[in-house]
Design a protein around this motif. Structure first.
Motif, PDB file in Angstrom:
ATOM      1  N   ASN A   4       0.809  -1.208   0.000  1.00  0.00           N
ATOM      2  CA  ASN A   4       0.000   0.000   0.000  1.00  0.00           C
ATOM      3  C   ASN A   4       0.847   1.265   0.000  1.00  0.00           C
ATOM      4  OD1 ASN A   4      -2.516  -1.172  -0.130  1.00  0.00           O
ATOM      5  ND2 ASN A   4      -2.693  -1.427   2.080  1.00  0.00           N
ATOM      6  N   SER A   5       2.011   1.207   0.621  1.00  0.00           N
ATOM      7  CA  SER A   5       2.886   2.378   0.644  1.00  0.00           C
ATOM      8  C   SER A   5       3.899   2.347  -0.499  1.00  0.00           C
ATOM      9  CB  SER A   5       3.615   2.472   1.988  1.00  0.00           C
ATOM     10  OG  SER A   5       4.353   1.280   2.229  1.00  0.00           O
ATOM     11  N   ALA A   6       4.470   1.166  -0.741  1.00  0.00           N
ATOM     12  CA  ALA A   6       5.509   1.060  -1.775  1.00  0.00           C
ATOM     13  C   ALA A   6       4.938   0.857  -3.169  1.00  0.00           C
ATOM     14  CB  ALA A   6       6.445  -0.104  -1.444  1.00  0.00           C
ATOM     15  N   LYS A   7       3.645   0.510  -3.249  1.00  0.00           N
ATOM     16  CA  LYS A   7       3.009   0.208  -4.535  1.00  0.00           C
ATOM     17  C   LYS A   7       3.731  -0.930  -5.257  1.00  0.00           C
ATOM     18  CE  LYS A   7       0.100   3.572  -3.909  1.00  0.00           C
ATOM     19  NZ  LYS A   7      -1.292   3.291  -3.504  1.00  0.00           N
ATOM     20  N   ASN A   8       4.223  -1.890  -4.482  1.00  0.00           N
ATOM     21  CA  ASN A   8       4.923  -3.038  -5.054  1.00  0.00           C
ATOM     22  C   ASN A   8       4.111  -4.307  -4.809  1.00  0.00           C
ATOM     23  OD1 ASN A   8       7.253  -2.629  -6.574  1.00  0.00           O
ATOM     24  ND2 ASN A   8       8.491  -2.150  -4.784  1.00  0.00           N
ATOM     25  N   HIS A   9       2.928  -4.374  -5.385  1.00  0.00           N
ATOM     26  CA  HIS A   9       2.062  -5.540  -5.218  1.00  0.00           C
ATOM     27  C   HIS A   9       2.631  -6.749  -5.951  1.00  0.00           C
ATOM     28  CE1 HIS A   9      -0.592  -2.190  -4.212  1.00  0.00           C
ATOM     29  NE2 HIS A   9      -1.340  -3.045  -3.559  1.00  0.00           N
ATOM     30  N   SER A  10       2.102  -7.914  -5.626  1.00  0.00           N
ATOM     31  CA  SER A  10       2.567  -9.174  -6.219  1.00  0.00           C
ATOM     32  C   SER A  10       2.475  -9.145  -7.735  1.00  0.00           C
ATOM     33  CB  SER A  10       1.743 -10.342  -5.670  1.00  0.00           C
ATOM     34  OG  SER A  10       2.223 -11.569  -6.143  1.00  0.00           O
ATOM     35  N   SER A  11       1.378  -8.604  -8.243  1.00  0.00           N
ATOM     36  CA  SER A  11       1.213  -8.388  -9.683  1.00  0.00           C
ATOM     37  C   SER A  11       0.670  -6.986  -9.902  1.00  0.00           C
ATOM     38  CB  SER A  11       0.257  -9.413 -10.299  1.00  0.00           C
ATOM     39  OG  SER A  11       0.806 -10.705 -10.298  1.00  0.00           O
ATOM     40  N   LEU A  12       1.033  -6.406 -11.036  1.00  0.00           N
ATOM     41  CA  LEU A  12       0.627  -5.033 -11.336  1.00  0.00           C
ATOM     42  C   LEU A  12       0.065  -4.944 -12.755  1.00  0.00           C
ATOM     43  CD1 LEU A  12       3.763  -3.277  -9.825  1.00  0.00           C
ATOM     44  CD2 LEU A  12       1.444  -3.162  -8.890  1.00  0.00           C
ATOM     45  N   ILE A  13      -0.901  -4.053 -12.917  1.00  0.00           N
ATOM     46  CA  ILE A  13      -1.440  -3.750 -14.239  1.00  0.00           C
ATOM     47  C   ILE A  13      -0.869  -2.405 -14.684  1.00  0.00           C
ATOM     48  CG2 ILE A  13      -3.500  -3.342 -15.639  1.00  0.00           C
ATOM     49  CD1 ILE A  13      -5.109  -4.864 -13.543  1.00  0.00           C
TER      50      ILE A  13
END
Length: 282
Positions: A266-275
């Motif tokens: 949520n803070s780093a915007k480094n989710h497992s997968s990204l669109i």
């Protein structure tokens, strides 16, 4: 070995061959490259597994049911995303269309659709739904699209640079390219390391960070406009990763790691997968 390249991890193919592969960090592009990469003739053999369900409509096992449930739930979210683009003719090409569910769904929502899928079995399942798919991108000729989508496909394509060039040629001026890929800088990737299921060697030939994918497409005059998370992926990937690491799916532990990954992201915007939403520059 050149200074610009280094071994990031050594991973095992848990689905088919049991072989090991190195992930080589390409410093210039800031991506990881599966090494060695199977030849074009060898590559289809690594997809011959019941565990590879994106080429089927299987729903027998609990794992299959979870995958199909998420896939159906995502259809409306994907439609919402592509409807947010201002397009004149609403033409869309889906690359790696699988069994055609996404194209079948949006074709009923006033989109003119085309698709590409190299797997013959998947193409037959799509045809039964009224969706005829091209076998490869080179077969798509004399057509141009407002939107091109690749849902967890870019990591699979051989000859990455050539494929990006072809995608650019098929886009209308100011056309939109939507790409969903795993993110090897996510918390769950860092936690599971070589057991992270989204490495999926050697089917995944390339592995992207936000910096890396942005850099590659910018080199082809395709500019990043927006990044969105795929929150479900952390749970599904963690469930598979637990199986690879501990020989047990351990759903409670997988849920915890998936949840922690999303919370950290949520803070780093480094989710497992990204669109990623890209726009073709004139």
């Amino acid at each position: 070995m050149q200074k610009s390249k280094a071994v990031y991890l050594t991973c095992k193919d848990h689905s088919v061959s049991g072989e090991t592969f190195e992930l080589i960090w390409n410093k210039h592009q800031d991506i990881l490259i599966t090494t060695p990469q199977p030849s074009l003739e060898e590559l289809p053999n690594y997809y011959e597994s019941e565990d590879y369900i994106s080429h089927t409509d299987a729903s027998k096992r609990l794992f299959d049911k979870a995958y199909q449930w998420v896939k159906k739930r995502m259809l409306s979210k994907k439609l919402q995303l592509i409807n947010s683009f201002s397009t004149e003719e609403k033409t869309l090409l889906d690359v790696g269309a699988g069994t055609g569910d996404f194209l079948h769904f949006i074709s009923q929502k006033n989109w003119k659709v085309s698709g590409v899928e190299p797997n013959e079995k998947a193409r037959k399942l799509a045809k039964a739904k009224g969706i005829n798919l091209f076998e490869d991108l080179a077969a798509v000729k004399n057509q141009y699209f407002d939107v091109i989508t690749l849902w967890h496909v870019l990591e699979h394509v051989p000859n990455l640079e050539e494929q990006i060039q072809q995608l650019r040629k098929l886009l209308q001026p100011n056309g939109v390219l939507v790409i969903a890929v795993p993110n090897f800088e996510s918390y769950d990737a860092q936690y599971y390391k070589e057991y992270w299921a989204a490495y999926d060697v050697p089917r995944h030939l390339w592995h992207f960070s936000k910096r890396g994918i942005t850099r590659i497409f910018k080199e082809h005059e395709i500019e990043l406009k927006e990044v969105k998370p795929l929150n479900f992926d952390s749970f599904y990937v963690s469930l598979l990763s637990e199986k690879y690491k501990n020989k047990s799916k351990n759903p409670l532990k997988a849920f915890y790691i998936g949840l922690k990954s999303n919370m950290n992201a949520n803070s780093a915007k480094n989710h497992s997968s990204l669109i990623y939403t890209f726009k073709k520059l004139k």
